[in-house]
Design an enzyme around this catalytic site. Sequence first.
Site, short mmCIF file in Angstrom:
data_model
loop_
_atom_site.label_atom_id
_atom_site.label_comp_id
_atom_site.label_asym_id
_atom_site.label_seq_id
_atom_site.Cartn_x
_atom_site.Cartn_y
_atom_site.Cartn_z
N ASP A 1 -45.55 -21.40 13.52
CA ASP A 1 -46.12 -20.27 12.77
C ASP A 1 -47.65 -20.37 12.77
O ASP A 1 -48.28 -20.24 11.72
CB ASP A 1 -45.57 -20.23 11.35
CG ASP A 1 -45.81 -18.86 10.72
OD1 ASP A 1 -46.15 -17.92 11.46
OD2 ASP A 1 -45.66 -18.74 9.50
N SER B 1 -43.99 -15.60 0.48
CA SER B 1 -42.53 -15.63 0.30
C SER B 1 -42.08 -17.04 -0.04
O SER B 1 -41.04 -17.23 -0.65
CB SER B 1 -41.87 -15.17 1.60
OG SER B 1 -42.40 -15.91 2.67
N GLY C 1 -43.87 -19.29 -1.90
CA GLY C 1 -44.27 -19.78 -3.21
C GLY C 1 -45.65 -19.30 -3.61
O GLY C 1 -46.24 -18.44 -2.97
N ILE D 1 -54.44 -18.54 -6.04
CA ILE D 1 -55.03 -18.23 -4.73
C ILE D 1 -54.24 -17.15 -4.02
O ILE D 1 -54.75 -16.10 -3.69
CB ILE D 1 -55.14 -19.49 -3.85
CG1 ILE D 1 -56.03 -20.52 -4.53
CG2 ILE D 1 -55.71 -19.12 -2.49
CD1 ILE D 1 -56.11 -21.84 -3.80
#
Lengths: 725, 299
Positions: free
Chosen positions: A225, A108, A110, A104
């Site tokens: 985030d 950073s 994974g 997909i």
Amino acid sequence: MLSRWAETAEDAAEDARRKAEKEEKRRLKAEKQKAVDAQRAKAQQQNGHQDDRDTAERPAKRRRLSEGTSKDTAPQAERTLLRFNTPGWQPCRSIERFDLLNHIEEGSYGFVSRAKEEATGEIVAVKKLKLDPARDGGFPVTALREIQCLNAAKHRHIVDLREVVTGEGAAKEDVYLVMEFVEHDLKTLQEDMDEPFVPSEVKTLILQLGSAVEFLHDHWILHRDLKTSNTLMNNRGEIKIADFGMARYCGDPPPNNLTQLVVTLWYRSTELLLGATTYDSAVDMWSLGCIFGELLTKQPLLQGKNEVDQLSKIFELCGIPNEDIWPGFKRLPNARTLRLPTQSKAAQGSIIRSKFPTLTNAGASLLNSLLSLNPAERPSAKQMLEHAYFREDPRPKPTAMFPTFPSKAGQEKRRRQVTPNAPVRGGAAPALGEIDYSSIFKGREAEEKGVSRGGRGGSRGGGGGMKRNDIPFDIDPELSETADRGEVGGGGKADCAKKIWPVSTSSAQPRGFSTETAQPFGEMIFPAPITDDERAMVAIERTMNAQRRAGPFWTGSKEQWASYDAQNNSPVDGVFNPFENVATYGRKNLKRPWRPADLSRIKLDTRFFPKELHAFIDKDDGTDEDGNPIKRQKKLGLVKKSVLDKLAKFDEEGNEDAEPVAEDDESVKSDKDEEGEDFDRDPGDTNYEDEEDEFGGGDYNAEQYFDGGDEDFDEGGADEYADDG
Amino acid sequence: MAVITELSHLANPLASSTQLETSNSQLDGVPRDLETSIRYETARLLQAAGILLRLPQELVAQSIVILYRFWVGPDGGSLVDHDSTDVAAASLYLAAKPSAHAVSPSQTLQVFHYLNQTRPDYAGAAKQDVPPEDIDWHLSEGDLETARNRLYKVESTMLRVLGFQTHVALPYGLCINYLQTLDVSSSTAGSAVAKRAFAHLNTALFSPQLLYLTFQPSALATAAIYLAARETGAGLPETEWWEVFDVDREDLGFLVVALTSVEGFATEEKQRWGQRKVPLSVEELQAEMERRTMLENGQ
């Protein structure tokens, strides 16, 4: 005093008094009880059936064991205590239990892939963590926090972390997070959308996001985030917050050594940009405001290039902070060096209202409050959810009403616009090269066969061979394989519709369609929402364009064609172009319907056909090479059942005395009559009679199909069609 | 009846009966009493290390709970495979990592190295501000490097064995909350009761009955308050007040007995080992087991 519950002198006196009272009561009661007992014993002696009475008049209270010392307690209601039934822990399962399907994205943190759990067949998203113990100091703290936060945050609008699995063997150290698979993220989705979400959809999205953020803050988790690419959406219009790599637990008052390097720049709040190390849930609310603005316009609201640029963009939009609206902001680390422009009245204040002209007043006030420079001014998630904006019209759209989209993560593709660009007039015909376009005639071949089945011999055609041609469409091999070869004449157009498959749609999906629902046809992804007619139109249009582009399609001079045309009394002026006829018919602006028989008169040059096709052309006994009867039913079940039935009947009656089945159908008869007039048949054609029958049958079927298509397909009566999916 | 199925500040994952029945160490032939001794010893080690690292007691408690979780059950870690000091260090490191009081690997390792020199008198070591001069507490750069790698390895093993279940809800906060609810904390006895209750909660960490793995924080807090109030003489309601905190009488009774019995267990352990060192590494453990078999055969 020792405690509220400790004994004092007063307490003792009160206790003594109460005790005495109780004693008195108890004595009275005991006397009463004795009297009752005596009476009962008497009655028992008289009647002599103790058992009956015992069962009938069971004492309501428990029988006292010792009368003298027992306390007089009222029967207590069963108290229900809160029970805990928490899950335990067990070693991580292995990633081997999952089949990886497709990749997909990579970040950073994974790699994310789509995977299927072998045991259950469930589709999940698997995130492989990038681990570097030496760099991160063992297991990365962000991943640890992400796992802890996701475990603690089980909410409808927060992505569900099912489990953590590890690699096997040599890859034992690998760690994968298994999460529920969600089809889209808002960012990619928006990039693909032509128009931003409509206001009612934005409301629903923000409400869902808000409820998730409220839950998080309620559980002392800061996400830190929030952004559109971390906001996932499934095909049911449900939002799921993901990526808790920055999340952490916080307290009240918040810890004072938090890192300011959180939140993606465009969504980072003023206090973070100004270097605050103590901040709270308001940072998430700012991000929410940015997302709100982005959903409205489809564009990220504040796209700063760096921290300084970001701040200036914020001040541009939201005004310049001063001690009045944000007391104490000057004390923040980065604010000391901040040189703010001299404050004129014009530069002050927010321009959100004017930047979102279509937003209602309530919406603008919500956005304004979320994007307050002063974090203390921003509403909490709970307050936000209660905002008047969500109660005014248009109401939030129910998630079930959301449009669905092809999922990029699920490797579904958006259907490209199938209508090709108009060919450039006068341009050179494209070089064609060695493209095998024999398949285009597979459909034709069926027509040809239908004709020859009718006993018609070598039909005369306009010309000899043909040129190789570039065609911008492909014929779906599966479809052309199963094309109903037996369908007489009229099948030609239907075949055309079904076999000629625009290249770009063969693996594509239109908006409004997900893989799950697209599967009833097996492996084929079938753009069902387009009606058959539409598809036929597209295919035909493409054919025509291809012809125009490629120059003369049929060999033979214009004159030859003209003469042919004259002989056949073609309704179309100029060069007879069977495909054009088809197209015009389809557009319904031609009075006289196109007759498939016209097509069948053209003799195809079979030299260009693959060898195996010769077998079909030569053979006409209704069986394939192995002698099995050719299956007539179409694979996709697009042919009306009635048509198929009629075809079957037609077959049974044999070719010689084939009659149009529905004799009572007026339109068919009139069609046949017309046919006689319109067609100026070649007197040299000896098989005239047979032909007539054949045409009638063929015509009938074609009419039936297309007329039916016009009326019935719209009604969507799926059960009317042959069910052979 | 209301049931809590999600983990939260109120609820912990508890060990299942299978996990309590046996452990990987026992399957590997480690006698049960020796396992208990080692577990107790490492808990003490962690407590001392927490004090030396100036970590809040919550983190110490969390690390002890994580340590216990690792050792428990047939799928857990085995004492034969891992040095228990390494596991203890890793659990402390792991517990502190996501918190606001993260410690560096070298800090952790130095402290454990130092404590290893001073054992079994951890209490004394933890009290001293400056390490005694006769103890070489310094880890060389090379040793530190290898120890650090080992720490990372054990950490990842722990996470795998725990299924990344590092959630630990503690009873300390609840305890204060309950004392306030009972209106005890505002009284003169309040602080004494609270202190005593906290002491009991800390004691419960060392219980061989793995109380933090078998009871929810609410039960632990209630039992600690009950005992503390009895010991300090603070009055509590005469009704079944513990039911307000969702603890039934049986649980309360069991916990009170368990909490009071820890003292006896500790004394027994002290007597049993005296100045001998409890085997905390794989080699020491194997030597101890050999010694035992030899003793048995000799008798």
